[in-house]
Motif scaffolding. Structure first.
Motif: not given
Length: 563
Positions: A499-508, A537-546
């Motif tokens: 639940a925590m992980v899905l919550s965080f990623l729901s923003n990122i 760049y949105g896709f690249l930064i998404s990889i960095v954030n994950i």
């Protein structure tokens, strides 16, 4: 002496270019000039020549100007005739760009006529075809974004896929209007000079380097995040005007070729970090409490404010530090160091003098609006109502005029395309297409026989990147959060951890597109970053954030006993 006769059927001819041949017993000469007639139907005049090639044309009722391209007049001692001018060059095509338009139509048609999957209604599949065609159009831009979205709504109504009320229901959603109002606030911020004043203050303190300036904005926004539960209001209403003022103050303007001096990097950095700060605190994004509610309903466990902040603080801080730096390397501003900038900024502040009445009004209005954004929950005042109240003050006091609001074309364009996408995405959910997609995914992942860690990783990626089909974090959470959490739990993932992980990623995941979260249309609408680069760049930064949130975050969550 020679006689020249010029005739015209029009009392007011435009300038005419003519070539005259003057004959003498021994020599001839040619002259090209243009005529500006003054209401004549026939002219007869004697031209006397004192020498060749020079001559005089005394007291003619027109001006002589050389080298202009107009209809040609052939003149000689015998008379004059006018030959037609060459036809004007064809006007350039001002309609849609044909190739992108065809790509958009082809996408919709291919999906429309594809076999209907089991469990999907005809209306849902047709709306998906229209939605995907619209998305391709928004990416390739055969027309401005608002026009593309309006065409998508028109097709959905003409094909009876949506009723008119359903197609335009997104215009009743508060988020597009909050975004539109943010543009009007930005206008007041810049017009009064308050934006420049604050910008120069930042430059005087941190302006010796672009990177330092960026970090000062990033962490200022993160400090406000726990107190302002709307990323649209926080990033769009407060920080976008400030960022735009800073860009202008540093000589980086949209549309004149100076975007890359500072603005492109700064806009993209502030947007990408706004989704990170939204993930760090339960009260930093309006949809976060929805995650808490769905978690309680699904696994009967409650996520507290401190629990959320404790789990998110480490990966969040790492992302806030690394994302601006990575963007600085891969999408750098051309102006990186400006050692004289702080001194110049202080000089500018001195020249500006004390605050004007309009600046003070703008500052008080902004404080009032932000105060209502922070404490509006207790006062039962929502974010849009607070923004409308603030704009009303600016209109009544004349700080911003309604004519200036109407002239904010980007604001109205953004309102149109964002509302259209919200409507289509919302009805994809209402037509149960999202539910079908979720069930299909979970059945597939559950049948792979993997460990819970691997299964959860696949679920996370599918949950995250399916956000390309959503124009709202709340809509995505409402449609898919419960299903993915339930399957993850069934496959062995610790429920509270999942639940925590899905919550965080729901923003990122909001950082993927220019429509995926409330702050996206505002920053994209500043026109500093082209759409292709925004998505890339949105896709690249998404990889960095994950990597950061599942890697560094996974270690931190293990340390605090989350899994």
């Amino acid at each position: 002496m020679a006689s020249i006769a010029l005739t015209t059927s029009s009392p007011t001819l435009p300038s005419l270019r003519f070539r005259s041949s003057y004959l003498s017993p021994s020599k001839s000469s040619h002259l090209s000039c243009s005529l500006h007639p003054t209401n004549f139907k026939a002219l007869n005049h004697n031209a006397s020549f004192s020498s060749i090639p020079s001559f005089t044309l005394p007291n003619l009722p027109f001006n002589v100007k050389p080298n202009l391209s107009y209809p040609r007049v052939q003149a000689s001692a015998a008379g004059a005739s006018i030959t037609p001018a060459p036809p004007p060059a064809p006007q350039p095509w001002k309609g849609a760009a044909i190739k992108p338009l065809l790509a958009s139509i082809a996408t919709g048609v291919l999906v429309w006529f594809a076999p209907l999957p089991a469990g999907v209604s005809k209306n849902a599949w047709q709306l998906l075809a229209i939605f995907l065609g619209t998305i391709v159009g928004i990416i390739s831009q055969p027309l401005p974004l608002g026009a593309v979205a309006l065409l998508g709504l028109g097709v959905s109504v003409l094909t009876k896929t949506l009723t008119f009320a359903a197609a335009f229901s997104g215009f009743g959603d508060p988020i597009p209007w909050l975004i539109c109002l943010a543009f009007f606030f930005a206008r007041g911020f810049i017009k009064t000079g308050l934006g420049n004043r604050i910008a120069y203050q930042f430059v005087s303190l941190f302006g010796s380097s672009s990177l330092g300036l960026g970090y000062s904005l990033v962490f200022s926004e993160a400090l406000l995040a726990p107190a302002i539960p709307s990323v649209s209001a926080r990033a769009g209403g407060i920080f976008l005007p400030l960022v735009k003022s800073l860009c202008v103050a540093c000589g980086s303007n949209a549309g004149d070729g100076t975007e890359n001096r500072l603005g492109s990097w700064l806009m993209l950095t502030c947007f990408q970090t706004s989704v990170i700060s939204s993930a760090m605190f339960l009260t930093a994004m309006a949809a976060n409490p929805l995650c808490v509610t769905l978690t309680a309903n699904s696994i009967n466990q409650t996520i507290g404010w401190l629990d959320w902040a404790k789990a998110a603080i480490v990966p969040g801080l790492v992302s806030l530090v690394l994302v601006p730096l990575i963007l600085y390397v891969i999408y750098p501003p051309t102006v990186k160091a400006s050692p004289d900038a702080p001194k110049l900024a202080r000089e500018k502040l001195k020249q500006m003098g004390s605050m004007t009445t309009n600046e003070k009004t703008m500052a008080v209005t902004l404080l009032l609006t932000v105060g209502l954004w922070i404490f509006g929950g207790a006062l039962k005042v929502d974010a849009v109502s607070a923004a409308i109240l603030g704009l009303s003050v600016l209109l009544v006091t004349g700080v911003v005029t309604w004519k200036e609001c109407l002239a904010e074309g980007v604001a109205w364009d953004t309102l149109t395309w964002f509302a259209a996408l919200i409507a289509m995405a919302g009805y994809l959910n209402k037509y149960d297409l999202i539910s079908w997609f979720s069930q299909t995914v979970v059945k597939f992942v559950g049948g792979l026989g993997l460990s819970w860690q691997m299964s959860f990783g696949i679920l996370v990626l599918l949950y995250f990147y399916s956000h390309y089909f959503f124009a709202s974090g709340a809509a995505h959470i409402g449609a898919m959060f419960t299903a993915f959490l339930s399957v993850a739990t069934a496959l062995g993932t610790p429920p509270y951890f999942g639940a925590m992980v899905l919550s965080f990623l729901s923003n990122i995941m909001g950082g993927l597109t220019h429509y995926g979260i409330g702050s996206a249309p505002v920053f994209y609408g500043a026109n500093y970053v082209p759409l292709a680069k925004w998505w890339g760049y949105g896709f690249l930064i998404s990889i960095v954030n994950i990597i950061i949130w599942l890697g560094v975050g996974g270690v931190w969550w293990k340390a605090i006993g989350l899994w």
